[in-house]
Scaffold this motif. Structure first.
Motif: not given
Length: 328
Positions: A35-51
């Motif tokens: 869902r995060h990447c669907f809404l904002d792919p770049a931010e979703g990528g950053r969030l996945a690494v961070a989590e």
């Protein structure tokens, strides 16, 4: 699980496997949110690494490397290729900031049904090293009469949240962005606190918001409840509505961890948090046989541990029963 080498059982946090013949252990976490990447792919990528890296740090380990599985639709369609490019850029930025190199991975494309693509879903796997396996942490509160501290910003957002999806069937808004400098500071603080035995447990507070995080800290704990008072945002207090309560309970944000603090170690933890510019606030205490949650002094939830354990254990069954009833 890896034979008799498993230190932390599945579901209690990041996977932890001892390295026989040493005091060390390897810690693993897999994370991704389509869902995060669907809404904002770049931010979703950053969030996945961070989590994924944050979950490794919550166990007390230093993240040292990552792998990925990048799942997308048909890249011949410009919008899908844009999603892919943006997500890769976000992953690369986060890996550089957190000093977690990608050691390998794979890409899965053309994931569509009747021309409808799946959510863009990069899944990140992060491995870390725990120098002393006796310092390992899990998500559960280990005993009563510990102070509960929230590390990170108390405010969360509802964009792209589990609450919107589960309660309203919506995938909308923008996921809360991750500050990678603050994320790294938080992870370093967690590792130091685990080594110093200042904290007794640690649990990432991203998915589902703080209400879900706190409930997960209590279930499977051996009957250790909690009493917590969460702050409400200034904006919602001024608006005098119930939005602030929902946001406090279910709002999501990166770089947030709920920890339980060993007796007499609270000031040391808070002091080190200030040194690293990591927000930290005492929000409650462990103990009792209930999960009691308040927001700005007003109690909003009071559930017995037995009831919470039952709801937790039967979640998957309820989900498929709901799906079956809809299809019928």
């Amino acid at each position: 699980m890896v034979r008799t080498n498993t230190v932390v059982l599945p579901g209690l946090g990041a996977g932890v496997v001892r390295v026989k013949g040493t005091a060390r252990a390897l810690v693993f976490s897999l994370d991704g949110n389509g869902r995060h990447c669907f809404l904002d792919p770049a931010e979703g990528g950053r969030l996945a690494v961070a989590e994924a890296a944050r979950n490794v740090a919550c166990a007390g380990a230093v993240p040292i490397g990552a792998t990925n599985c990048l799942n997308f639709g048909n890249p011949e369609r410009p919008e899908i290729m844009w999603q892919f490019s943006q997500a890769v850029d976000g992953i690369a930025e986060a890996c550089r900031a957190l000093d977690v190199p990608i050691t390998g991975g794979n890409v899965s494309l053309y994931n569509e049904t009747d021309g409808q693509a799946i959510y863009p879903t990069p899944v990140l796997g992060v491995v870390g090293v725990l120098d002393d396996v006796t310092h390992v942490l899990t998500r559960v509160f280990p005993e009563p009469d510990l102070e509960i501290v929230l590390l990170g910003d108390p405010a969360g957002g509802l964009g792209g949240s589990e609450y919107l999806k589960q309660a309203h069937g919506l995938v909308r808004g923008a996921p809360a962005p991750v500050d990678l400098d603050r994320e790294r500071a938080l992870q370093e603080l967690l590792v130091d606190a685990a080594r110093g035995r200042w904290i007794r447990s640690a649990h990432d507070g991203s998915d589902g918001g703080l209400a879900v995080t706190l409930a997960e800290c209590c279930v499977e704990s051996g009957a250790v409840g909690a009493q917590v008072d969460l702050p409400e945002s200034v904006e919602s207090v001024e608006r005098d509505d119930r939005f602030g309560v929902v946001q406090a309970l279910f709002g999501e944000a990166p770089s947030r961890v709920v920890v339980s603090v060993a007796t007499g170690q609270r000031e040391r933890l808070l002091s080190r948090a200030r040194e690293r510019a990591v927000p930290a606030v005492v929000i409650g205490r462990t103990g009792g046989d209930r999960i009691r949650l308040a927001v700005a002094g007003e109690q909003v939830a009071d559930i017995g541990l037995d009831e919470a354990e039952q709801a937790w254990g039967q979640g998957l069954t309820r989900h498929f029963e709901t799906v079956a009833s809809r299809e019928a």
